[in-house]
Design a protein around this motif. Structure first.
Motif, mmCIF file in Angstrom:
data_model
loop_
_atom_site.group_PDB
_atom_site.id
_atom_site.type_symbol
_atom_site.label_atom_id
_atom_site.label_comp_id
_atom_site.label_asym_id
_atom_site.label_seq_id
_atom_site.Cartn_x
_atom_site.Cartn_y
_atom_site.Cartn_z
ATOM 1 N N UNK A 38 5.428 63.113 29.748
ATOM 2 C CA UNK A 38 5.116 61.690 30.075
ATOM 3 C C UNK A 38 4.102 62.015 31.217
ATOM 4 N N UNK A 39 3.260 60.988 31.245
ATOM 5 C CA UNK A 39 2.253 60.810 32.338
ATOM 6 C C UNK A 39 2.656 59.778 33.368
ATOM 7 N N UNK A 40 2.984 59.980 34.665
ATOM 8 C CA UNK A 40 3.698 58.931 35.407
ATOM 9 C C UNK A 40 2.516 58.447 36.674
ATOM 10 N N UNK A 41 2.054 57.568 36.667
ATOM 11 C CA UNK A 41 1.158 57.037 37.700
ATOM 12 C C UNK A 41 1.953 56.585 38.806
ATOM 13 N N UNK A 42 1.825 57.018 40.211
ATOM 14 C CA UNK A 42 2.495 56.395 41.126
ATOM 15 C C UNK A 42 1.968 56.536 42.569
ATOM 16 N N UNK A 43 2.545 55.878 43.655
ATOM 17 C CA UNK A 43 2.228 55.738 44.865
ATOM 18 C C UNK A 43 2.883 56.637 45.828
ATOM 19 N N UNK A 44 2.516 57.303 46.602
ATOM 20 C CA UNK A 44 3.321 58.338 47.598
ATOM 21 C C UNK A 44 4.591 57.674 48.081
ATOM 22 N N UNK A 45 4.599 56.396 48.671
ATOM 23 C CA UNK A 45 5.544 55.579 49.191
ATOM 24 C C UNK A 45 5.970 54.696 48.311
ATOM 25 N N UNK A 46 7.250 54.558 48.453
ATOM 26 C CA UNK A 46 7.933 53.292 47.695
ATOM 27 C C UNK A 46 7.507 51.812 48.396
ATOM 28 N N UNK A 47 7.175 51.892 49.640
ATOM 29 C CA UNK A 47 7.058 50.660 50.174
ATOM 30 C C UNK A 47 5.447 50.362 50.001
ATOM 31 N N UNK A 48 4.669 51.351 49.727
ATOM 32 C CA UNK A 48 3.183 51.199 49.818
ATOM 33 C C UNK A 48 2.665 50.453 48.580
ATOM 34 N N UNK A 49 1.824 49.197 48.750
ATOM 35 C CA UNK A 49 1.382 48.377 47.580
ATOM 36 C C UNK A 49 0.551 49.116 46.948
ATOM 37 N N UNK A 50 0.403 48.947 45.434
ATOM 38 C CA UNK A 50 -0.237 49.856 44.481
ATOM 39 C C UNK A 50 -1.871 49.485 44.814
ATOM 40 N N UNK A 51 -2.544 50.607 45.165
ATOM 41 C CA UNK A 51 -3.946 50.571 45.212
ATOM 42 C C UNK A 51 -4.900 51.641 44.670
ATOM 43 N N UNK A 52 -5.597 51.540 43.528
ATOM 44 C CA UNK A 52 -6.154 52.366 42.814
ATOM 45 C C UNK A 52 -6.383 53.572 43.318
ATOM 46 N N UNK A 53 -7.133 53.494 44.276
ATOM 47 C CA UNK A 53 -7.681 54.732 45.139
ATOM 48 C C UNK A 53 -6.301 55.780 45.650
ATOM 49 N N UNK A 54 -5.244 55.137 45.889
ATOM 50 C CA UNK A 54 -4.251 55.866 46.422
ATOM 51 C C UNK A 54 -3.318 56.489 45.147
ATOM 52 N N UNK A 55 -3.520 56.041 44.083
ATOM 53 C CA UNK A 55 -2.685 56.412 42.887
ATOM 54 C C UNK A 55 -2.770 57.772 42.368
ATOM 55 N N UNK A 56 -1.662 58.342 42.307
ATOM 56 C CA UNK A 56 -1.468 59.953 41.947
ATOM 57 C C UNK A 56 -0.799 59.930 40.559
ATOM 58 N N UNK A 57 -0.829 61.103 39.856
ATOM 59 C CA UNK A 57 -0.368 61.321 38.579
ATOM 60 C C UNK A 57 0.334 62.639 38.789
ATOM 61 N N UNK A 58 1.387 62.690 37.790
ATOM 62 C CA UNK A 58 2.162 63.598 37.442
ATOM 63 C C UNK A 58 2.664 63.736 36.159
ATOM 64 N N UNK A 59 2.877 65.049 35.591
ATOM 65 C CA UNK A 59 3.205 65.098 34.198
ATOM 66 C C UNK A 59 4.733 65.658 34.143
ATOM 67 N N UNK A 60 5.597 65.217 33.345
ATOM 68 C CA UNK A 60 7.099 65.415 33.274
ATOM 69 C C UNK A 60 7.466 65.485 31.823
ATOM 70 N N UNK A 61 8.404 66.282 31.600
ATOM 71 C CA UNK A 61 9.102 66.348 30.242
ATOM 72 C C UNK A 61 10.344 65.700 30.437
ATOM 73 N N UNK A 62 10.696 64.790 29.405
ATOM 74 C CA UNK A 62 11.850 64.062 29.429
ATOM 75 C C UNK A 62 12.053 63.438 28.059
ATOM 76 N N UNK A 63 13.200 63.103 27.818
ATOM 77 C CA UNK A 63 13.623 62.539 26.485
ATOM 78 C C UNK A 63 13.121 60.960 26.233
ATOM 79 N N UNK A 64 13.061 60.179 27.154
ATOM 80 C CA UNK A 64 12.461 58.859 27.154
ATOM 81 C C UNK A 64 12.249 58.366 28.536
#
Length: 69
Positions: A3-29
């Motif tokens: 899975x590719x996860x798009x996220x912001x560093x802080x849970x309280x942060x408003x999503x802004x495209x320029x601050x979006x990061x991604x990570x890749x993770x293996x999971x069942x669902x």
């Protein structure tokens, strides 16, 4: 599955495209992905399943690092 996860560093942060990061993770669902990442304190924007040609394309990226949780 991978899975590719798009996220912001802080849970309280408003999503802004320029601050979006991604990570890749293996999971069942998607639920398993959220469970594995719940302790990180990140704001998950989107979770995408990668398979076939999409996965092959992402694996060629220099940013592709499969997280182990």
């Amino acid at each position: 599955m991978i899975f590719k996860v798009l996220y912001q560093e802080l849970a309280s942060e408003v999503p802004v495209r320029e601050n979006t990061h991604s990570l890749y993770i293996e999971a069942s669902n998607e639920r398993d992905v959220r469970y594995k990442l719940k302790d990180r304190g990140i704001n998950i924007e989107f979770i995408q399943t990668l398979e076939g040609e999409q996965l092959a394309y992402e694996e060629q990226s220099e940013d592709y690092i499969l997280e182990t949780v």
